[in-house]
Scaffold this motif. Structure first.
Motif, PDB file in Angstrom:
ATOM      1  N   SER A   1       0.851  -1.185   0.000  1.00 39.83           N
ATOM      2  CA  SER A   1       0.000   0.000   0.000  1.00 39.83           C
ATOM      3  C   SER A   1       0.882   1.228   0.000  1.00 39.83           C
ATOM      4  O   SER A   1       2.089   1.132  -0.147  1.00 39.83           O
ATOM      5  N   LEU A   2       0.273   2.398   0.229  1.00 39.70           N
ATOM      6  CA  LEU A   2       1.023   3.644   0.228  1.00 39.70           C
ATOM      7  C   LEU A   2       1.254   4.137   1.652  1.00 39.70           C
ATOM      8  O   LEU A   2       0.655   3.664   2.601  1.00 39.70           O
ATOM      9  N   PRO A   3       2.107   5.176   1.800  1.00 40.46           N
ATOM     10  CA  PRO A   3       2.553   5.577   3.115  1.00 40.46           C
ATOM     11  C   PRO A   3       1.539   6.343   3.937  1.00 40.46           C
ATOM     12  O   PRO A   3       0.552   6.845   3.450  1.00 40.46           O
ATOM     13  N   VAL A   4       1.847   6.429   5.216  1.00 42.75           N
ATOM     14  CA  VAL A   4       1.101   7.288   6.122  1.00 42.75           C
ATOM     15  C   VAL A   4       2.054   8.363   6.610  1.00 42.75           C
ATOM     16  O   VAL A   4       3.095   8.072   7.176  1.00 42.75           O
ATOM     17  N   TYR A   5       1.713   9.613   6.372  1.00 41.55           N
ATOM     18  CA  TYR A   5       2.570  10.738   6.712  1.00 41.55           C
ATOM     19  C   TYR A   5       2.396  11.093   8.188  1.00 41.55           C
ATOM     20  O   TYR A   5       1.290  11.011   8.723  1.00 41.55           O
ATOM     21  N   ALA A   6       3.466  11.462   8.834  1.00 43.75           N
ATOM     22  CA  ALA A   6       3.394  11.825  10.247  1.00 43.75           C
ATOM     23  C   ALA A   6       2.664  13.162  10.409  1.00 43.75           C
ATOM     24  O   ALA A   6       3.018  14.153   9.789  1.00 43.75           O
ATOM     25  N   GLU A   7       1.626  13.214  11.243  1.00 43.40           N
ATOM     26  CA  GLU A   7       0.839  14.417  11.431  1.00 43.40           C
ATOM     27  C   GLU A   7       1.640  15.469  12.197  1.00 43.40           C
ATOM     28  O   GLU A   7       2.230  15.194  13.233  1.00 43.40           O
ATOM     29  N   THR A   8       1.643  16.704  11.691  1.00 44.40           N
ATOM     30  CA  THR A   8       2.334  17.795  12.356  1.00 44.40           C
ATOM     31  C   THR A   8       1.368  18.512  13.289  1.00 44.40           C
ATOM     32  O   THR A   8       0.149  18.311  13.241  1.00 44.40           O
ATOM     33  N   ASP A   9       1.912  19.411  14.138  1.00 46.27           N
ATOM     34  CA  ASP A   9       1.059  20.196  15.023  1.00 46.27           C
ATOM     35  C   ASP A   9       0.098  21.061  14.226  1.00 46.27           C
ATOM     36  O   ASP A   9      -1.063  21.236  14.606  1.00 46.27           O
ATOM     37  N   SER A  10       0.584  21.612  13.102  1.00 46.48           N
ATOM     38  CA  SER A  10      -0.259  22.448  12.254  1.00 46.48           C
ATOM     39  C   SER A  10      -1.429  21.666  11.696  1.00 46.48           C
ATOM     40  O   SER A  10      -2.574  22.142  11.682  1.00 46.48           O
ATOM     41  N   LEU A  11      -1.168  20.458  11.254  1.00 46.98           N
ATOM     42  CA  LEU A  11      -2.232  19.630  10.709  1.00 46.98           C
ATOM     43  C   LEU A  11      -3.185  19.167  11.807  1.00 46.98           C
ATOM     44  O   LEU A  11      -4.402  19.083  11.598  1.00 46.98           O
ATOM     45  N   ALA A  12      -2.653  18.876  12.975  1.00 46.34           N
ATOM     46  CA  ALA A  12      -3.505  18.470  14.101  1.00 46.34           C
ATOM     47  C   ALA A  12      -4.478  19.590  14.462  1.00 46.34           C
ATOM     48  O   ALA A  12      -5.650  19.337  14.779  1.00 46.34           O
ATOM     49  N   LEU A  13      -4.026  20.840  14.406  1.00 48.12           N
ATOM     50  CA  LEU A  13      -4.890  21.980  14.689  1.00 48.12           C
ATOM     51  C   LEU A  13      -6.009  22.073  13.659  1.00 48.12           C
ATOM     52  O   LEU A  13      -7.174  22.298  14.005  1.00 48.12           O
ATOM     53  N   LEU A  14      -5.672  21.880  12.395  1.00 52.71           N
ATOM     54  CA  LEU A  14      -6.692  21.901  11.348  1.00 52.71           C
ATOM     55  C   LEU A  14      -7.698  20.770  11.550  1.00 52.71           C
ATOM     56  O   LEU A  14      -8.908  20.957  11.379  1.00 52.71           O
ATOM     57  N   ASN A  15      -7.215  19.606  11.926  1.00 47.78           N
ATOM     58  CA  ASN A  15      -8.091  18.444  12.081  1.00 47.78           C
ATOM     59  C   ASN A  15      -9.129  18.617  13.184  1.00 47.78           C
ATOM     60  O   ASN A  15     -10.150  17.934  13.189  1.00 47.78           O
ATOM     61  N   GLU A  16      -8.869  19.539  14.118  1.00 44.55           N
ATOM     62  CA  GLU A  16      -9.851  19.798  15.169  1.00 44.55           C
ATOM     63  C   GLU A  16     -11.146  20.359  14.600  1.00 44.55           C
ATOM     64  O   GLU A  16     -12.202  20.275  15.234  1.00 44.55           O
ATOM     65  N   SER A  17     -11.079  20.951  13.389  1.00 39.64           N
ATOM     66  CA  SER A  17     -12.267  21.537  12.772  1.00 39.64           C
ATOM     67  C   SER A  17     -12.875  20.629  11.712  1.00 39.64           C
ATOM     68  O   SER A  17     -13.795  21.047  10.997  1.00 39.64           O
ATOM     69  N   LYS A  18     -12.419  19.419  11.610  1.00 41.89           N
ATOM     70  CA  LYS A  18     -12.899  18.514  10.568  1.00 41.89           C
ATOM     71  C   LYS A  18     -14.350  18.123  10.833  1.00 41.89           C
ATOM     72  O   LYS A  18     -14.706  17.693  11.930  1.00 41.89           O
ATOM     73  N   THR A  19     -15.186  18.262   9.804  1.00 41.97           N
ATOM     74  CA  THR A  19     -16.599  17.903   9.941  1.00 41.97           C
ATOM     75  C   THR A  19     -16.970  16.659   9.146  1.00 41.97           C
ATOM     76  O   THR A  19     -18.049  16.094   9.342  1.00 41.97           O
ATOM     77  N   LEU A  20     -16.109  16.245   8.219  1.00 40.77           N
ATOM     78  CA  LEU A  20     -16.359  15.045   7.424  1.00 40.77           C
ATOM     79  C   LEU A  20     -15.028  14.470   6.975  1.00 40.77           C
ATOM     80  O   LEU A  20     -14.113  15.211   6.598  1.00 40.77           O
ATOM     81  N   GLU A  21     -14.909  13.152   7.008  1.00 42.59           N
ATOM     82  CA  GLU A  21     -13.711  12.470   6.516  1.00 42.59           C
ATOM     83  C   GLU A  21     -14.122  11.121   5.928  1.00 42.59           C
ATOM     84  O   GLU A  21     -14.617  10.245   6.626  1.00 42.59           O
ATOM     85  N   MET A  22     -13.891  10.977   4.625  1.00 41.15           N
ATOM     86  CA  MET A  22     -14.238   9.736   3.932  1.00 41.15           C
ATOM     87  C   MET A  22     -12.995   9.221   3.208  1.00 41.15           C
ATOM     88  O   MET A  22     -12.428   9.914   2.368  1.00 41.15           O
ATOM     89  N   SER A  23     -12.582   8.000   3.560  1.00 43.36           N
ATOM     90  CA  SER A  23     -11.400   7.397   2.947  1.00 43.36           C
ATOM     91  C   SER A  23     -11.753   6.403   1.853  1.00 43.36           C
ATOM     92  O   SER A  23     -10.876   6.000   1.083  1.00 43.36           O
ATOM     93  N   PHE A  24     -13.002   5.951   1.795  1.00 40.14           N
ATOM     94  CA  PHE A  24     -13.494   5.057   0.739  1.00 40.14           C
ATOM     95  C   PHE A  24     -12.731   3.727   0.676  1.00 40.14           C
ATOM     96  O   PHE A  24     -12.556   3.155  -0.393  1.00 40.14           O
ATOM     97  N   ASP A  25     -12.286   3.238   1.807  1.00 36.43           N
ATOM     98  CA  ASP A  25     -11.575   1.956   1.855  1.00 36.43           C
ATOM     99  C   ASP A  25     -12.595   0.815   1.937  1.00 36.43           C
ATOM    100  O   ASP A  25     -12.733   0.134   2.957  1.00 36.43           O
ATOM    101  N   GLY A  26     -13.317   0.641   0.828  1.00 35.59           N
ATOM    102  CA  GLY A  26     -14.327  -0.397   0.783  1.00 35.59           C
ATOM    103  C   GLY A  26     -15.610  -0.042   1.500  1.00 35.59           C
ATOM    104  O   GLY A  26     -16.494  -0.886   1.677  1.00 35.59           O
ATOM    105  N   THR A  27     -15.757   1.211   1.922  1.00 36.16           N
ATOM    106  CA  THR A  27     -16.937   1.650   2.660  1.00 36.16           C
ATOM    107  C   THR A  27     -17.187   3.125   2.394  1.00 36.16           C
ATOM    108  O   THR A  27     -16.263   3.883   2.066  1.00 36.16           O
ATOM    109  N   LEU A  28     -18.449   3.557   2.555  1.00 31.36           N
ATOM    110  CA  LEU A  28     -18.827   4.969   2.439  1.00 31.36           C
ATOM    111  C   LEU A  28     -18.907   5.645   3.799  1.00 31.36           C
ATOM    112  O   LEU A  28     -19.430   6.746   3.924  1.00 31.36           O
ATOM    113  N   GLU A  29     -18.374   5.044   4.810  1.00 31.91           N
ATOM    114  CA  GLU A  29     -18.471   5.573   6.173  1.00 31.91           C
ATOM    115  C   GLU A  29     -17.761   6.911   6.315  1.00 31.91           C
ATOM    116  O   GLU A  29     -16.674   7.120   5.780  1.00 31.91           O
TER     117      GLU A  29
END
Length: 485
Positions: free
Chosen positions: A28-56
């Motif tokens: 498969s492909l890599p997983v990037y290490a989350e930075t503090d900046s990205l963690a701050l942005l993720n606090e405002s996430k309202t939807l996240e869909m990865s489509f790994d065999g599911t629409l969850e």
């Protein structure tokens, strides 16, 4: 006859790093290490869909999400290989119903998604629709022939259109058929300004109508892949992966972090599958020497004097710069010809590669004999692998990428390459900077005696044999390993 394998430069030069050969396949492909900046942005996430065999939706796990046809009837979602795991494949007759929740109509907006055109696109193709009618509350994102990225925000004043933001250009270049592209858009409610990005790069955005009422929530049905249930127009022929919505405005650096999650060549992170790295049969970091740190500990030497060590692709690393008429001798061990393989490296051409062939690694005697080699065949075939033997003077099984080599290997830029071959299925996969590429079979198995089989008992010499002007070989210690997954 014991022929050596080699990594080398002949008439031209490159910078190389991160050379690794493993007797297994890219899982498969890599997983990037989350930075503090990205963690701050993720606090405002309202939807996240990865489509790994599911629409969850990973944020609102009980969100009602369904695949539907244009008649509104339920369908089975179709998945394909994505930038990480699986992706959603829309077929021009299917869309995704995201329900009626208002949390994906935030006042301040960031939307991030990977998009792949399944074929050359024509007409309007909707990425996501979060309005009732086009002139009602909400927002939508689409792509058209001359505006490859187009954002509509809010309602319209009488006799006009809603506020529109767009990028100009040829869509066929913005979204090449079969290639994953990361796009992100932001909207600032206070300034009424929008920003758009392609693969982390901020784009020039134009605006018209100056009629924005801003984004306000509504009870309309939100969708992916069509223009909502009010208009119910044509469905899109695209694939989507890693779709997220945030209720804040990401800055340039945060958007670059979103892109780097699956496509940064120096991103860091950890190896998620130790069993894979345990199968390494060659690992060259070029950290001031040619020590092979795999368990095989191959005796690797540089033949020639036109080389040096320079700063690598990642901070604190080194790279081997081969300047022509010099190559890296990998010895004759048969383990360098595994039946199934993964080969990974970083490359940086320091001048134009011209139109001829440039060899990266040569693990054969003659081109039609047992073994394998990897090259950049010509200006239209930037990456190709030859596997196994064929009749004398005929082409063995050969698979590669068709693209403009000057764009595939930009001069002065580091590019990560990973190639795998599965002996059971005979499938070749190729990745550029973590993104899987569309491959073409140039010479099929069965033609002219091509067997598509690597002879594991072959003890000819192997060598790194690049034939490009000034290529630097850079082998980062940990970050590049992650890019094998």
């Amino acid at each position: 006859m014991r022929k050596k394998k080699r990594i080398a430069t002949q008439s031209t030069a490159f910078v190389l790093t991160g050379v690794m050969l493993a007797g297994s396949i890219l899982p498969s492909l890599p997983v990037y290490a989350e930075t503090d900046s990205l963690a701050l942005l993720n606090e405002s996430k309202t939807l996240e869909m990865s489509f790994d065999g599911t629409l969850e939706d990973k944020v609102l796990t009980d969100r009602s999400v369904l695949a539907r046809g244009r008649d509104g009837g339920e369908k089975e979602a179709v998945y394909t290989e994505g930038v990480s795991g699986e992706a959603l494949q829309l077929d021009g007759a299917t869309y995704i119903d995201l329900g009626t929740e208002q949390d994906i109509q935030p006042e301040n907006l960031t939307a991030s998604v990977w998009v792949k055109a399944n074929a050359v696109l024509s007409g309007e193709q909707l990425i996501t629709w979060n309005k009732g009618a086009y002139n009602e509350d909400g927002w939508y994102l689409n792509t058209t022939d001359n505006n490859p990225l187009f954002l509509s925000v809010g309602t319209a004043v009488s006799g006009s259109q809603p506020q529109e933001y767009y990028v100009e250009g040829k869509r066929s270049e913005f979204f090449p058929a079969g290639e994953w592209v990361h796009v992100a858009v932001t909207y600032n409610a206070e300034t009424q300004e929008a920003a758009m990005y392609r693969n982390g790069e901020k784009l020039t955005v134009k605006a018209k109508y100056n009629s924005s009422s801003g984004i306000h929530g509504s009870d309309c049905t939100k969708t992916l892949g069509n223009n909502g249930t009010v208009h119910n127009g044509g469905c899109s022929n695209i694939s989507l992966d890693e779709y997220s919505v945030y209720s804040t405005v990401a800055d340039d650096a945060q958007v670059q972090e979103l892109y780097k999650l699956y496509a940064d060549p120096s991103g860091g992170g950890e190896d998620p599958d130790p069993s894979f790295t345990e199968e390494r049969v060659l690992n060259l970091a070029f950290d001031g020497d040619t020590t092979d740190t795999s368990e095989k500990n191959h005796p690797v030497t540089i033949v020639g004097e036109n080389y040096g060590y320079i700063q690598g692709a990642a901070e604190g690393t080194q790279a081997l710069e081969l300047k022509g008429k010099t190559y890296v001798d990998l010895g004759t061990d048969a383990s360098l010809n595994p039946s199934s393989l993964t080969f990974s490296f970083w490359v940086n051409p320091t001048q134009d590669m011209g139109g001829g062939e440039h060899l990266f690694v040569w693990n054969k005697e003659a081109y039609y004999s047992d073994g394998w080699y990897l090259s950049s065949e010509n200006k239209d075939k930037p990456l190709s692998i030859s596997i196994g033997s064929s009749n004398d003077w005929k082409q063995p099984y050969k698979v590669g990428v068709e693209a403009d080599r000057s764009e595939f290997f930009p001069v002065g830029e580091w590019t990560h390459i990973a190639v795998s071959f599965d002996d059971t299925t005979k499938e070749v996969t190729m990745y550029r900077n973590g993104i899987r590429q569309k491959v073409t079979v140039f010479s099929p198995i069965g033609t002219d005696g091509a067997d598509g089989t690597i002879d594991q008992g072959n003890e000819m010499k192997k060598r790194w044999d690049t034939m490009v002007p000034c290529i630097t070989v850079l082998m980062a210690s940990l970050p590049w390993i992650m890019w094998l997954f």
